[in-house]
Motif scaffolding. Sequence first.
Motif, PDB file in Angstrom:
ATOM      1  N   THR A  74       0.843  -1.187   0.000  1.00  0.00           N
ATOM      2  CA  THR A  74       0.000   0.000   0.000  1.00  0.00           C
ATOM      3  C   THR A  74       0.882   1.242   0.000  1.00  0.00           C
ATOM      4  O   THR A  74       2.069   1.190   0.322  1.00  0.00           O
ATOM      5  CB  THR A  74      -0.917   0.055   1.236  1.00  0.00           C
ATOM      6  OG1 THR A  74      -0.106   0.039   2.420  1.00  0.00           O
ATOM      7  CG2 THR A  74      -1.881  -1.116   1.259  1.00  0.00           C
ATOM      8  N   GLN A  85      -5.026   5.992   1.196  1.00  0.00           N
ATOM      9  CA  GLN A  85      -4.328   4.700   1.237  1.00  0.00           C
ATOM     10  C   GLN A  85      -4.580   3.981  -0.080  1.00  0.00           C
ATOM     11  O   GLN A  85      -5.690   3.505  -0.333  1.00  0.00           O
ATOM     12  CB  GLN A  85      -4.812   3.848   2.406  1.00  0.00           C
ATOM     13  CG  GLN A  85      -4.086   2.500   2.492  1.00  0.00           C
ATOM     14  CD  GLN A  85      -4.396   1.774   3.785  1.00  0.00           C
ATOM     15  OE1 GLN A  85      -4.131   2.281   4.858  1.00  0.00           O
ATOM     16  NE2 GLN A  85      -4.964   0.580   3.669  1.00  0.00           N
ATOM     17  N   ASN A  87      -4.160   0.968  -2.488  1.00  0.00           N
ATOM     18  CA  ASN A  87      -3.886  -0.463  -2.412  1.00  0.00           C
ATOM     19  C   ASN A  87      -3.165  -0.909  -3.677  1.00  0.00           C
ATOM     20  O   ASN A  87      -3.752  -0.922  -4.763  1.00  0.00           O
ATOM     21  CB  ASN A  87      -5.186  -1.236  -2.233  1.00  0.00           C
ATOM     22  CG  ASN A  87      -4.961  -2.737  -2.149  1.00  0.00           C
ATOM     23  OD1 ASN A  87      -3.833  -3.187  -1.927  1.00  0.00           O
ATOM     24  ND2 ASN A  87      -6.016  -3.507  -2.333  1.00  0.00           N
ATOM     25  N   LYS A  89      -1.625  -3.896  -3.935  1.00  0.00           N
ATOM     26  CA  LYS A  89      -1.528  -5.359  -3.956  1.00  0.00           C
ATOM     27  C   LYS A  89      -2.267  -5.924  -5.165  1.00  0.00           C
ATOM     28  O   LYS A  89      -3.416  -5.582  -5.425  1.00  0.00           O
ATOM     29  CB  LYS A  89      -2.132  -5.949  -2.678  1.00  0.00           C
ATOM     30  CG  LYS A  89      -2.192  -7.473  -2.679  1.00  0.00           C
ATOM     31  CD  LYS A  89      -2.910  -8.009  -1.450  1.00  0.00           C
ATOM     32  CE  LYS A  89      -3.078  -9.526  -1.522  1.00  0.00           C
ATOM     33  NZ  LYS A  89      -3.820 -10.054  -0.364  1.00  0.00           N
ATOM     34  N   GLY A 199     -12.514   2.035   1.333  1.00  0.00           N
ATOM     35  CA  GLY A 199     -12.018   0.673   1.217  1.00  0.00           C
ATOM     36  C   GLY A 199     -13.088  -0.393   1.071  1.00  0.00           C
ATOM     37  O   GLY A 199     -12.989  -1.274   0.200  1.00  0.00           O
TER      38      GLY A 199
END
Length: 422
Positions: A74, A85, A87, A89, A199
């Motif tokens: 992140t 934030q 992400n 991944k 999120g």
Amino acid sequence: MRQRPVPAIEIFDPMRPDVLKDPYPAYRALRRYRPVAELEPLGIWVVSRYADAQRVLGDPEGFSAALAFGKDATLLDDRGPVRRQLNLKFAGDAGGVVSSSDGEVHARLRRTVARLLSKPRLDAVEPAIGAHVHGVIAALAARGEHVDIVGDLAKPVAAQSIGALMDLPENVVRVLAGWADLTARALDPGDELSSVAAGPRVMRSNLASFRAVTAFLNAAARAAPGGPSRAAGSGLAGSWREADTPAAREEVILAVLQLFQAGYETIVSAVCHLMAAFVIDRPRPPGFPSGPDLSGALIEEGLRLASPVRATLRTAVGPRTVGDVQVPAGARLMVLIGSANRDGRVFEEPGTVLAGRRPAHLAFGAGPHRCLGRMLAHTELRYIVGALAAAGARVSSVAGARVSANILKAGYEYLPVRVAWR
């Protein structure tokens, strides 16, 4: 007294939307003053020159993709009023993904994706891609002169082309296109979806795409082996039947998701940049060949100049030297492909369109992770240029275009034009 160098974050801040939408002045300054430097508040490093970028991408033992995009990848920014934030991944809990793996795992996964993008497979779907492009152009010509290059042309062509390659049904294509659009927004630090609070919404979209692909593969696998199946030509049905562990099944699902996302996002961006650079309000650039070679020359220069994938990430495996800068073990490097492709140390008149450039640009990456979809991209873009030429279309700009960009990719959100059809 030696002057302290300007902090790199003051030159290039990837969490500023205005910088991402027009990064080229910052790229030039980085290449000149801070070619390899740490963006200290973010805990990442930037690599901006061609030679350094090529070296990092070409050395998977020294610079890992698995560490850069794996678990817990992140990018956190607490500097503004909204906590961001991003992400980064793209890896499964059990299975691997070709773009975020290294070594033997990467080689094995790459072979699976390579089968989907093999020349026989591309040859098999090319007539369908060509027919779809011509159908889209014909429908637009019948509708009238006002066209949004993004929503009316680039997205339908990109989604249907990558869907045809994998034999995806229309309902799955729609789900995955919506998911790809949402995940791109979630990597834009100026979008509400990049906030920590967003999120759960992003996770729901991820789950919906995962379920849609799983249902498609289950249906394809239930068909008799060797019999008719939506995924028979692509080989996905066979891969799903052979996947006898949770990790193996996850790898097949993630391969579908990543191939769709990469093919869709890159082509949408490339089509828009190509149109903006070479078609809208412009004659054919001087010095370009005519005839069959025109499209290829245009496409290569369009991809170099636009660099739809503006950046990628790697993590240093042990202390490394990049250029003349020492980077510590575990340093996460943002390799600025968009900057490398305009490096005047390598490309003469880097902001100018020149046919037959050497060396190769890095728009498709370099080294063992070099993108396998280059020929698919060329096929789609070639058909679009050809279909517009066949329609005798003259394309003029209309006010209101909106650029979109996130920390890894860039394109257009909206690109309105007026088309004079023959």
